[in-house]
Scaffold this motif. Structure first.
Motif, PDB file in Angstrom:
ATOM      1  N   ILE A 140       0.839  -1.204   0.000  1.00  0.00           N
ATOM      2  CA  ILE A 140       0.000   0.000   0.000  1.00  0.00           C
ATOM      3  C   ILE A 140       0.875   1.257   0.000  1.00  0.00           C
ATOM      4  O   ILE A 140       0.620   2.207  -0.747  1.00  0.00           O
ATOM      5  CB  ILE A 140      -0.970  -0.022   1.205  1.00  0.00           C
ATOM      6  N   ASP A 141       1.955   1.234   0.806  1.00  0.00           N
ATOM      7  CA  ASP A 141       2.840   2.408   0.857  1.00  0.00           C
ATOM      8  C   ASP A 141       3.496   2.660  -0.502  1.00  0.00           C
ATOM      9  O   ASP A 141       3.655   3.804  -0.919  1.00  0.00           O
ATOM     10  CB  ASP A 141       3.924   2.223   1.932  1.00  0.00           C
ATOM     11  N   THR A 142       3.873   1.566  -1.190  1.00  0.00           N
ATOM     12  CA  THR A 142       4.488   1.723  -2.515  1.00  0.00           C
ATOM     13  C   THR A 142       3.476   2.320  -3.500  1.00  0.00           C
ATOM     14  O   THR A 142       3.785   3.250  -4.249  1.00  0.00           O
ATOM     15  CB  THR A 142       4.970   0.342  -3.037  1.00  0.00           C
ATOM     16  N   ILE A 143       2.249   1.782  -3.455  1.00  0.00           N
ATOM     17  CA  ILE A 143       1.201   2.304  -4.355  1.00  0.00           C
ATOM     18  C   ILE A 143       0.935   3.774  -4.038  1.00  0.00           C
ATOM     19  O   ILE A 143       0.830   4.614  -4.942  1.00  0.00           O
ATOM     20  CB  ILE A 143      -0.094   1.462  -4.213  1.00  0.00           C
ATOM     21  N   ASP A 144       0.844   4.111  -2.742  1.00  0.00           N
ATOM     22  CA  ASP A 144       0.581   5.509  -2.358  1.00  0.00           C
ATOM     23  C   ASP A 144       1.676   6.436  -2.874  1.00  0.00           C
ATOM     24  O   ASP A 144       1.390   7.538  -3.363  1.00  0.00           O
ATOM     25  CB  ASP A 144       0.469   5.639  -0.832  1.00  0.00           C
ATOM     26  N   ALA A 145       2.924   5.982  -2.753  1.00  0.00           N
ATOM     27  CA  ALA A 145       4.033   6.831  -3.227  1.00  0.00           C
ATOM     28  C   ALA A 145       3.933   7.029  -4.738  1.00  0.00           C
ATOM     29  O   ALA A 145       4.149   8.127  -5.253  1.00  0.00           O
ATOM     30  CB  ALA A 145       5.369   6.205  -2.847  1.00  0.00           C
ATOM     31  N   GLU A 146       3.549   5.953  -5.462  1.00  0.00           N
ATOM     32  CA  GLU A 146       3.406   6.078  -6.921  1.00  0.00           C
ATOM     33  C   GLU A 146       2.271   7.034  -7.268  1.00  0.00           C
ATOM     34  O   GLU A 146       2.390   7.878  -8.159  1.00  0.00           O
ATOM     35  CB  GLU A 146       3.144   4.699  -7.547  1.00  0.00           C
ATOM     36  N   MET A 147       1.130   6.888  -6.544  1.00  0.00           N
ATOM     37  CA  MET A 147      -0.004   7.788  -6.805  1.00  0.00           C
ATOM     38  C   MET A 147       0.382   9.237  -6.516  1.00  0.00           C
ATOM     39  O   MET A 147       0.031  10.150  -7.263  1.00  0.00           O
ATOM     40  CB  MET A 147      -1.213   7.381  -5.938  1.00  0.00           C
ATOM     41  N   HIS A 148       1.125   9.437  -5.406  1.00  0.00           N
ATOM     42  CA  HIS A 148       1.537  10.792  -5.043  1.00  0.00           C
ATOM     43  C   HIS A 148       2.462  11.369  -6.120  1.00  0.00           C
ATOM     44  O   HIS A 148       2.273  12.515  -6.566  1.00  0.00           O
ATOM     45  CB  HIS A 148       2.223  10.747  -3.670  1.00  0.00           C
ATOM     46  N   ASP A 149       3.435  10.550  -6.584  1.00  0.00           N
ATOM     47  CA  ASP A 149       4.343  11.017  -7.652  1.00  0.00           C
ATOM     48  C   ASP A 149       3.547  11.393  -8.902  1.00  0.00           C
ATOM     49  O   ASP A 149       3.833  12.400  -9.548  1.00  0.00           O
ATOM     50  CB  ASP A 149       5.349   9.912  -8.019  1.00  0.00           C
ATOM     51  N   LEU A 150       2.533  10.571  -9.228  1.00  0.00           N
ATOM     52  CA  LEU A 150       1.741  10.842 -10.434  1.00  0.00           C
ATOM     53  C   LEU A 150       0.934  12.135 -10.295  1.00  0.00           C
ATOM     54  O   LEU A 150       0.778  12.891 -11.249  1.00  0.00           O
ATOM     55  CB  LEU A 150       0.814   9.655 -10.742  1.00  0.00           C
ATOM     56  N   LEU A 151       0.422  12.389  -9.075  1.00  0.00           N
ATOM     57  CA  LEU A 151      -0.321  13.637  -8.860  1.00  0.00           C
ATOM     58  C   LEU A 151       0.611  14.841  -8.996  1.00  0.00           C
ATOM     59  O   LEU A 151       0.232  15.864  -9.578  1.00  0.00           O
ATOM     60  CB  LEU A 151      -0.983  13.643  -7.475  1.00  0.00           C
ATOM     61  N   ILE A 152       1.835  14.696  -8.464  1.00  0.00           N
ATOM     62  CA  ILE A 152       2.806  15.786  -8.595  1.00  0.00           C
ATOM     63  C   ILE A 152       3.132  16.002 -10.076  1.00  0.00           C
ATOM     64  O   ILE A 152       3.169  17.136 -10.567  1.00  0.00           O
ATOM     65  CB  ILE A 152       4.091  15.456  -7.784  1.00  0.00           C
ATOM     66  N   GLU A 153       3.299  14.887 -10.802  1.00  0.00           N
ATOM     67  CA  GLU A 153       3.593  14.996 -12.239  1.00  0.00           C
ATOM     68  C   GLU A 153       2.410  15.629 -12.980  1.00  0.00           C
ATOM     69  O   GLU A 153       2.584  16.484 -13.848  1.00  0.00           O
ATOM     70  CB  GLU A 153       3.880  13.598 -12.802  1.00  0.00           C
ATOM     71  N   ARG A 154       1.179  15.233 -12.590  1.00  0.00           N
ATOM     72  CA  ARG A 154      -0.027  15.798 -13.216  1.00  0.00           C
ATOM     73  C   ARG A 154      -0.043  17.314 -13.017  1.00  0.00           C
ATOM     74  O   ARG A 154      -0.346  18.072 -13.931  1.00  0.00           O
ATOM     75  CB  ARG A 154      -1.272  15.152 -12.585  1.00  0.00           C
ATOM     76  N   SER A 155       0.314  17.775 -11.796  1.00  0.00           N
ATOM     77  CA  SER A 155       0.246  19.213 -11.533  1.00  0.00           C
ATOM     78  C   SER A 155       1.350  19.976 -12.261  1.00  0.00           C
ATOM     79  O   SER A 155       1.215  21.173 -12.510  1.00  0.00           O
ATOM     80  CB  SER A 155       0.306  19.488 -10.028  1.00  0.00           C
TER      81      SER A 155
END
Ligand SMILES: C=C(O[C@@H]1C=C(C(=O)O)C=C[C@H]1O)C(=O)O
Length: 310
Positions: free
Chosen positions: A55-70
Motif C-alpha cells: 500500500i505504501d508503494t502504491i501511495d508513493a506512486e499515486m503521489h508522484d503521479l499527482l505531482i507529475e499531473r500538476s
C-alpha cells in the motif's frame, strides 16, 4: 504541546504465570498450541507488514503521479491563453473523463468513490489554472446542497453563501470566473430568468453526473458560469419558457429541470430543433439558458451494485 503529547503508548499484555488461558496451554504434540499460535501470529504480522508495504508503494506512486499531473498545469494555462480570459472549466472534457472511468472500472471500489476522488483533483487543478469561488443559495435544502458542493468541488474552492439563487447568479455575473450551484427543487420563483440575459451566466453542468438509486450527494443541481470557451457543444440544451410544466410533460426528448406556475426550466436533447419543437408544442419562443453533458446512470455497474447491497 504537540498533538497527542500526553498519550501513553499501550503496553502489550503479558499473561502472568505462563498465561494459562485454556486452549492455548494444552500440550497436544511436538509443537505446543502456544508455539503454533505464536507462529501463526508471526505469519499474520509478516503478511500484514507486506500488505502495508505494498500500500505504501502504491501511495508513493499515486503521489508522484499527482505531482507529475500538476506539473502540466503551466503548459495547460499557456495552451489555453489563445482563448478568451475566464474560467478554465471544460465541462465536456470532464464528462468524457468520467465516462472513460466508468468504462474501465472494475473491482470492489465503488465507482462513485472514483468520481469523488477525481472531482477533488479536477476542481483543484481548474482552481490552480484560474481561481474561482462557488456561490451557493441557502434558501432551499442548504445542507444537502453543501454536500453536493463539496463532493464536486472539493475543499480547496471557497464556498460563499448567497441568500437565494438570484443572488448567487448575480454574483457569478459580477465575477470573471466564479460559479454558482443551484438545487433543482420546485419553488415559487422562476430563478432561471437570471440565466436568459445576453452574454450572462448559463448552466454548464448538471449534477450528479453519475446517477444511481443509492449514491451520496444526490440532490439534483445545476452548475452556472459565465459563458465558457468550451468548444464541445453540450448534449442537452436548457431553455426557459413561460409555459407551465404540464405543457411539456408528455413530450419526448424533454427533461423538466424545475418548474413554477409562472414558467418552466427544461432541457431538450440536441437532436431536437428548438424552434420546431416550440412551434409543434404550441409554446412561446424559448429562451436559451445553457446546457450540459448527459449524466450517466451507473446502476448497471457491478462494483456499484455490490456497494448498494451492503
Ligand atoms: C485540465 C483542464 O482543465 C480543467 C481541469 C481538468 C483536469 O484537471 O483534468 C479537466 C477539465 C477542466 O475543467 C483541461 O482543459 O484539460
Amino acid at each position: 504541546m504537540a498533538l497527542g503529547g500526553d498519550l501513553v503508548p499501550a503496553r502489550p499484555f503479558t499473561p502472568k504465570n505462563g498465561g494459562d488461558s485454556g486452549k492455548g496451554s494444552r500440550r497436544t504434540g511436538y509443537m505446543s498450541d502456544d508455539t503454533r499460535d505464536t507462529a501463526s501470529a508471526t505469519d499474520r504480522q509478516a503478511s500484514l507488514a507486506r500488505l502495508r508495504q505494498r500500500i505504501d508503494t502504491i501511495d508513493a506512486e499515486m503521489h508522484d503521479l499527482l505531482i507529475e499531473r500538476s506539473s502540466i498545469i503551466d503548459e495547460l494555462i499557456a495552451a489555453k491563453q489563445g482563448g478568451r480570459k475566464g474560467a478554465a472549466f471544460r465541462p465536456a472534457r470532464e464528462a468524457s473523463m468520467m465516462r472513460r472511468f466508468a468504462g474501465r472500472h472494475h473491482g470492489t471500489l465503488p465507482l462513485v468513490t472514483v468520481e469523488y476522488l477525481w472531482r477533488e483533483i479536477i476542481s483543484t487543478f481548474t482552481f490552480l489554472q484560474a481561481p474561482y469561488r462557488l456561490h451557493m443559495p441557502t434558501d432551499r435544502r442548504p445542507s444537502e446542497l453543501r454536500d453536493v458542493a463539496r463532493f464536486y468541488f472539493g475543499f480547496n474552492v471557497p464556498l460563499l453563501e448567497a441568500l437565494d439563487a438570484d443572488a448567487a447568479i448575480a454574483s457569478v455575473a459580477a465575477s470573471e470566473t466564479d460559479l454558482a450551484l443551484v438545487p433543482l427543487v420546485d419553488g415559487e420563483t422562476p430563478w432561471w430568468q437570471g440565466l436568459t440575459r445576453p452574454d450572462g451566466p448559463r448552466i454548464i453542468a448538471r449534477l450528479p453526473f453519475f446517477t444511481s438509486n443509492d449514491r451520496p450527494a444526490d440532490l439534483p443541481a445545476v452548475v452556472i458560469s459565465n459563458p465558457l470557451d468550451d468548444p464541445t457543444p453540450p448534449e442537452w440544451r436548457c431553455y426557459a419558457t413561460a409555459a407551465g410544466p404540464e405543457a411539456l410533460d408528455a413530450l419526448s426528448g424533454v427533461d423538466i429541470l424545475a418548474a413554477t406556475p409562472a414558467g418552466t426550466l427544461f432541457a431538450l436533447a440536441t437532436d431536437r430543433d428548438p424552434e420546431t419543437f416550440a412551434t409543434d408544442a404550441g409554446l412561446p419562443p424559448l429562451k436559451p439558458a445553457g446546457g450540459f453533458a448527459a449524466p450517466l446512470s451507473i446502476d448497471g455497474d457491478p462494483s456499484q451494485q455490490k456497494s448498494q447491497t451492503e
